[in-house]
Motif scaffolding. Structure first.
Motif, PDB file in Angstrom:
ATOM      1  N   TRP A 127       0.839  -1.190   0.000  1.00  9.93           N
ATOM      2  CA  TRP A 127       0.000   0.000   0.000  1.00  9.93           C
ATOM      3  C   TRP A 127       0.877   1.245   0.000  1.00  9.93           C
ATOM      4  CZ3 TRP A 127       0.997   2.408   4.673  1.00  9.93           C
ATOM      5  CH2 TRP A 127       1.480   1.586   5.704  1.00  9.93           C
ATOM      6  N   PRO A 128       0.357   2.340  -0.564  1.00  4.30           N
ATOM      7  CA  PRO A 128       1.145   3.575  -0.640  1.00  4.30           C
ATOM      8  C   PRO A 128       1.003   4.427   0.620  1.00  4.30           C
ATOM      9  CG  PRO A 128      -0.906   3.895  -1.779  1.00  4.30           C
ATOM     10  CD  PRO A 128      -0.900   2.450  -1.293  1.00  4.30           C
ATOM     11  N   SER A 129       1.952   5.320   0.794  1.00  4.62           N
ATOM     12  CA  SER A 129       1.847   6.326   1.852  1.00  4.62           C
ATOM     13  C   SER A 129       0.746   7.323   1.455  1.00  4.62           C
ATOM     14  CB  SER A 129       3.183   7.050   2.024  1.00  4.62           C
ATOM     15  OG  SER A 129       3.483   7.775   0.850  1.00  4.62           O
ATOM     16  N   ARG A 130       0.420   8.207   2.351  1.00 11.32           N
ATOM     17  CA  ARG A 130      -0.618   9.208   2.056  1.00 11.32           C
ATOM     18  C   ARG A 130      -0.260  10.083   0.860  1.00 11.32           C
ATOM     19  NH1 ARG A 130      -4.335   9.502   6.429  1.00 11.32           N
ATOM     20  NH2 ARG A 130      -3.483   8.504   8.267  1.00 11.32           N
ATOM     21  N   ASP A 131       1.044  10.244   0.606  1.00 12.07           N
ATOM     22  CA  ASP A 131       1.456  11.054  -0.544  1.00 12.07           C
ATOM     23  C   ASP A 131       1.761  10.208  -1.779  1.00 12.07           C
ATOM     24  OD1 ASP A 131       3.775   9.976   0.479  1.00 12.07           O
ATOM     25  OD2 ASP A 131       4.858  11.859   0.623  1.00 12.07           O
ATOM     26  N   TRP A 136       9.581   1.276  -2.027  1.00 15.94           N
ATOM     27  CA  TRP A 136      10.735   1.242  -2.926  1.00 15.94           C
ATOM     28  C   TRP A 136      11.014   2.584  -3.596  1.00 15.94           C
ATOM     29  CZ3 TRP A 136       6.629  -2.297  -3.729  1.00 15.94           C
ATOM     30  CH2 TRP A 136       5.655  -1.860  -4.627  1.00 15.94           C
ATOM     31  N   ASP A 137      10.123   3.566  -3.418  1.00 14.92           N
ATOM     32  CA  ASP A 137      10.342   4.878  -4.029  1.00 14.92           C
ATOM     33  C   ASP A 137      11.502   5.597  -3.338  1.00 14.92           C
ATOM     34  OD1 ASP A 137       8.321   4.666  -5.924  1.00 14.92           O
ATOM     35  OD2 ASP A 137       6.804   5.532  -4.598  1.00 14.92           O
ATOM     36  N   GLN A 138      12.299   6.279  -4.127  1.00 13.25           N
ATOM     37  CA  GLN A 138      13.496   6.960  -3.639  1.00 13.25           C
ATOM     38  C   GLN A 138      13.178   7.955  -2.524  1.00 13.25           C
ATOM     39  OE1 GLN A 138      15.669   8.951  -6.730  1.00 13.25           O
ATOM     40  NE2 GLN A 138      17.086   9.925  -5.314  1.00 13.25           N
ATOM     41  N   HIS A 139      12.037   8.617  -2.606  1.00 15.53           N
ATOM     42  CA  HIS A 139      11.700   9.660  -1.637  1.00 15.53           C
ATOM     43  C   HIS A 139      10.806   9.166  -0.500  1.00 15.53           C
ATOM     44  CE1 HIS A 139      13.755  12.606  -4.029  1.00 15.53           C
ATOM     45  NE2 HIS A 139      13.080  12.210  -5.096  1.00 15.53           N
ATOM     46  N   ALA A 140      10.566   7.869  -0.414  1.00 16.37           N
ATOM     47  CA  ALA A 140       9.794   7.323   0.706  1.00 16.37           C
ATOM     48  C   ALA A 140      10.595   7.510   1.995  1.00 16.37           C
ATOM     49  CB  ALA A 140       9.500   5.847   0.473  1.00 16.37           C
ATOM     50  N   THR A 141       9.924   7.857   3.062  1.00 19.08           N
ATOM     51  CA  THR A 141      10.624   8.105   4.322  1.00 19.08           C
ATOM     52  C   THR A 141      11.127   6.790   4.922  1.00 19.08           C
ATOM     53  OG1 THR A 141       8.662   7.887   5.698  1.00 19.08           O
ATOM     54  CG2 THR A 141       9.123  10.091   4.783  1.00 19.08           C
ATOM     55  N   PRO A 142      12.203   6.854   5.681  1.00 16.86           N
ATOM     56  CA  PRO A 142      12.699   5.648   6.352  1.00 16.86           C
ATOM     57  C   PRO A 142      11.649   5.010   7.269  1.00 16.86           C
ATOM     58  CG  PRO A 142      14.381   7.355   6.403  1.00 16.86           C
ATOM     59  CD  PRO A 142      13.119   7.989   5.863  1.00 16.86           C
ATOM     60  N   GLY A 143      10.852   5.835   7.945  1.00 19.49           N
ATOM     61  CA  GLY A 143       9.805   5.304   8.814  1.00 19.49           C
ATOM     62  C   GLY A 143       8.757   4.519   8.041  1.00 19.49           C
ATOM     63  N   PHE A 144       8.372   5.032   6.882  1.00 16.29           N
ATOM     64  CA  PHE A 144       7.397   4.335   6.050  1.00 16.29           C
ATOM     65  C   PHE A 144       7.981   3.016   5.550  1.00 16.29           C
ATOM     66  CE2 PHE A 144       5.491   3.639   1.776  1.00 16.29           C
ATOM     67  CZ  PHE A 144       4.221   3.290   2.211  1.00 16.29           C
ATOM     68  N   ARG A 145       9.232   3.041   5.122  1.00 21.34           N
ATOM     69  CA  ARG A 145       9.894   1.808   4.662  1.00 21.34           C
ATOM     70  C   ARG A 145       9.968   0.779   5.779  1.00 21.34           C
ATOM     71  NH1 ARG A 145      14.669   4.749   1.344  1.00 21.34           N
ATOM     72  NH2 ARG A 145      13.410   5.193  -0.494  1.00 21.34           N
ATOM     73  N   ALA A 146      10.269   1.229   6.980  1.00 25.71           N
ATOM     74  CA  ALA A 146      10.374   0.305   8.116  1.00 25.71           C
ATOM     75  C   ALA A 146       9.016  -0.284   8.485  1.00 25.71           C
ATOM     76  CB  ALA A 146      10.980   1.018   9.317  1.00 25.71           C
TER      77      ALA A 146
END
Length: 158
Positions: A127-131, A136-146
């Motif tokens: 699922w995607p972040s709110r934005d 795997w997106d380069q600009h995804a935050t570390p918290g979201f990736r974790a």
């Protein structure tokens, strides 16, 4: 297909839910550093649909999302796992990535028990972040990736 016998109360619940509903949802919410997740058992046997796993959501929300996919499989119009879809979360495109069998033992033990091995397909719902970012997106935050580890090859090989 041969399946295991329910030797414990929880194993019998899996067997009973698959018999009564066509599938069962397992919620794993460990303490500490590990991320919670949920996965299906029985979709492949009952509907010929790959099993699904989803990370980083509450047990309730994860179950709701997996139930939407299970209902679609039951209706004969399963979600297309080759395309992003907003059928699972309104206004958010979820993607699907195939999980390699090397990840099965660590993440979907009830599936390997039920199917007596790795003879079933498994896809991760991402699922995607709110934005609109994916892990795997380069600009995804570390918290979201974790919060949403991807246990499969990501689209585009990145």
């Amino acid at each position: 297909m041969v399946r295991a016998v329910g030797d414990s109360e929880s194993e019998q619940k899996v067997i009973d839910d698959i018999a009564n509903f066509g599938w069962h949802c397992v919620n794993i919410h460990p303490e500490g550093e590990h991320v919670g997740y949920a996965f299906t058992v029985g979709l492949f046997q009952t509907y010929g649909h790959p099993e699904l796993i989803i990370f980083g959501l509450s047990a309730k929300v994860a179950h709701q999302i997996l139930a939407i996919a299970a209902d679609a499989a039951r209706s004969g119009a399963p979600v297309d796992l080759t395309q992003p879809t907003d059928a699972l979360i309104n206004d958010y495109l979820c993607c699907f990535v195939e999980v390699p069998p090397s990840q099965y033992y660590e993440h979907v033990g009830y599936c390997t028990w039920y199917y007596q091995g790795n003879g079933f397909p498994l896809y991760q719902v991402v699922w995607p972040s709110r934005d609109g970012m994916y892990p795997w997106d380069q600009h995804a935050t570390p918290g979201f990736r974790a919060a949403q580890p991807v246990i499969a090859a990501v689209p585009g090989g990145t």
